[in-house]
Design a protein around this motif. Structure first.
Motif, short mmCIF file in Angstrom:
data_model
loop_
_atom_site.label_atom_id
_atom_site.label_comp_id
_atom_site.label_asym_id
_atom_site.label_seq_id
_atom_site.Cartn_x
_atom_site.Cartn_y
_atom_site.Cartn_z
N LEU A 133 0.86 -1.18 0.00
CA LEU A 133 0.00 0.00 0.00
C LEU A 133 0.90 1.23 0.00
CD1 LEU A 133 -2.69 -0.96 2.67
CD2 LEU A 133 -3.13 -0.48 0.27
N HIS A 188 0.92 4.80 0.57
CA HIS A 188 0.03 5.76 1.22
C HIS A 188 0.55 7.19 1.08
CE1 HIS A 188 -1.30 8.12 4.81
NE2 HIS A 188 -2.47 7.66 4.40
N PHE A 237 -2.50 1.54 10.19
CA PHE A 237 -1.42 0.81 9.54
C PHE A 237 -1.28 -0.59 10.13
CE2 PHE A 237 1.13 4.92 8.41
CZ PHE A 237 0.21 5.18 7.40
N ILE A 285 3.33 -1.21 3.98
CA ILE A 285 2.85 0.14 3.72
C ILE A 285 4.05 1.07 3.60
CG2 ILE A 285 1.50 2.09 4.63
CD1 ILE A 285 -0.20 0.07 6.14
N SER A 331 4.77 5.11 3.44
CA SER A 331 4.18 6.44 3.63
C SER A 331 5.30 7.46 3.55
CB SER A 331 3.47 6.53 4.99
OG SER A 331 2.75 7.73 5.10
#
Length: 523
Positions: A202, A204, A222, A232, A234
């Motif tokens: 992901l 983000h 998360f 993830i 970010s």
């Protein structure tokens, strides 16, 4: 005695004072859910609905139901205060449930074939999972997930000083470099891991109006996704308040993507399964990146497998036309030709070409990744029409897409773990197409249960309330008028003759007429 209520006298005893205070708090929280008067009320609106409402509902059921039962047994009749308080409790409870009722059509549609990922095949989650579970909203708390294995990298160096500095307290401090976090599952055998044990990703993008926030800012959990075997990323990006436009932000995020891609083997990431996701301004940038960035291995293909847009801006050209509130999108970004306007800073100008260049909707074609959006119909910051126009364009291009409409919900509707966040997790879980070992219950509702006794107490309180009301009224009607007359006669005999002139304390006078309406013929 004092006037504690505009319509009835209330004795100033501690219990009544405490009850009025608690009732006022509950009414206030219920009313705060329906505040749509200014651009910043979305936080009050969403926070009360998703974080406070369930707790207040449980308090109403647990505390007030028991108090009402005791009062009904103790009082000779239902007072005006009690009637008004019961009405207030009922209105509060219904006020808390109404936003959830608005979500039910969206939840039902997600379970039907209207949702293009309803049947995901053998490599997808179970189709029988409920997208919204009321008992989870009412009785559960936010689950405690294992902290992900977080690694922070500097992925890009930038200028020592920013072009300008108009940032406030909510913005991150300026540094001559940009960082990103990679959140990896602690459990290496998590269910999301694909072929070879690699983690789908992901990517983000945080929100914050392009000017505030940092890479850790997110309404989504998360830990929920890393506990299911997803990684993830970010990333920070250059902010508007430091003098940067949307094109620079897009370039920063592309650099972050390639930085992590180069380390995919080291981090055990599956770059054939990358989903771009972002909220608000982050949703705009996630779509812009997801619709334009091409795969390194094949420039004809998109780098992202799918895009999840959370109330993000899709078309800069129409932002000034779509606001439904005077305090919403109108006046926030436009007019463009004003010095320092948001839209001018993001686009670098006000020409049609400049506005289109930072509008994701103008990059849609038949190769655009499948896209899901979630948006409140009463969004006072990014209008709901932004998402309807986006998905109409996706339909025209023949791209798989789905819009989750949340009637009556404002901006940042995904605050907290329940409410619209349940629908979001349900849809995202399908978009990610996890393997056949996916949890039976979507969105982590199987986590942090252990509240069975809580439910039992609530149901017992409701049953006690119903029984108390039934017994109370049965006692009142069972004796009929004869019992009432007997009570009056007994009362008169006890009070006559207390005063020398034959006037009792109940006001029965020598003429046989008292304040209780007992005539001479009865005495």
């Amino acid at each position: 005695m004092c006037w504690c209520c505009c319509c009835c006298k209330v004795q100033c005893i501690p219990f009544r004072v405490l009850e009025i205070s608690a009732m006022s708090f509950a009414v206030g929280i219920a009313l705060m859910q329906y505040v749509y008067i200014d651009v910043w009320t979305w936080f009050v609106n969403s926070y009360t609905r998703n974080v406070l409402a369930a707790a207040v509902c449980c308090a109403l059921l647990l505390v007030f139901a028991a108090c009402i039962v005791m009062l009904l047994f103790r009082e000779s009749k239902v007072s005006r205060f009690r009637k008004i308080s019961l009405l207030c409790y009922f209105i509060c409870f219904m006020g808390f449930l109404l936003p959830l009722a608005f979500l039910q059509p969206a939840a039902a549609a997600l379970r039907s074939d209207k949702f293009f990922l309803y049947n995901t095949g053998s490599d997808g989650p179970k189709a029988a999972v409920n997208p919204f579970v009321f008992k989870c909203w009412l009785f559960q708390i936010h689950p405690d997930f294992a902290d992900p294995d977080t690694r922070t990298y500097v992925y890009k160096n930038v200028s020592e000083t920013p072009p300008k500095n108009d940032c406030g307290d909510w913005s991150r401090d300026y540094e001559p470099y940009l960082e990103l976090d990679v959140h990896l599952p602690q459990n290496k055998s998590s269910t999301g891991a694909g072929e070879g044990g690699k983690y789908p990703l992901l990517f983000h993008v945080h929100g914050g109006g392009w000017s505030v926030g940092d890479k850790s800012l997110a309404a989504m959990s998360f830990g929920h996704w890393t506990s299911r075997g997803y990684a993830i990323v970010s990333s920070q990006y250059s902010l508007r308040c430091y003098g940067h436009d949307a094109a620079t932000m897009q370039a920063d995020l592309a650099d972050a993507f390639h930085f992590v891609e180069e380390r995919a083997d080291e981090l055990n990431l599956d770059f054939s399964r990358v989903t771009a996701i972002g909220e608000s301004a982050g949703g705009h940038l996630a779509m812009l990146l997801g619709y334009t960035l091409k795969a390194t291995s094949d420039p004809a293909k998109n780098a992202f497998r799918s895009v999840f847009n959370i109330y993000g801006l899709a078309d800069m050209e129409r932002w000034d036309r779509d606001g439904w509130t005077s305090g919403g999108s109108k006046g926030t970004a436009f007019p463009c030709d004003e010095e320092g306007s948001l839209i001018q800073d993001l686009a670098g100008g006000c020409s049609e070409e400049q506005l289109k260049a930072i509008s994701p909707v103008h990059y849609i074609d038949e190769n655009t990744p499948p896209t899901i959006s979630i948006h409140g119909t009463m969004d006072s910051l990014v209008s709901y029409q932004q998402s309807t126009a986006l998905h109409a364009t996706l339909d025209e291009a023949g791209v798989d897409n789905y819009l989750i409409s949340c009637p009556g919900w404002d901006h940042v509707l995904d605050v907290g773990y329940f409410g619209p966040q349940q629908l979001l997790r349900y849809a995202l879980q399908r978009l990610l197409a996890v393997d056949s070992n996916a949890p039976e219950v979507a969105g982590g509702e199987e986590e942090a249960w252990g509240w069975g006794i809580y439910a039992a107490v609530v149901l017992s309180s409701v049953f006690a309330l119903a029984a108390g009301v039934f017994i109370h009224y049965m006692d009142r009607f069972k004796g009929g008028e004869g019992a009432v007359a007997m009570n009056l006669s007994d009362k008169s005999r006890l009070t006559l003759g207390v005063d020398g002139d034959g006037v009792g304390s109940d006001g029965v006078g020598s003429d046989g007429v008292g304040s209780d309406g007992v005539g001479n013929d009865r005495l």
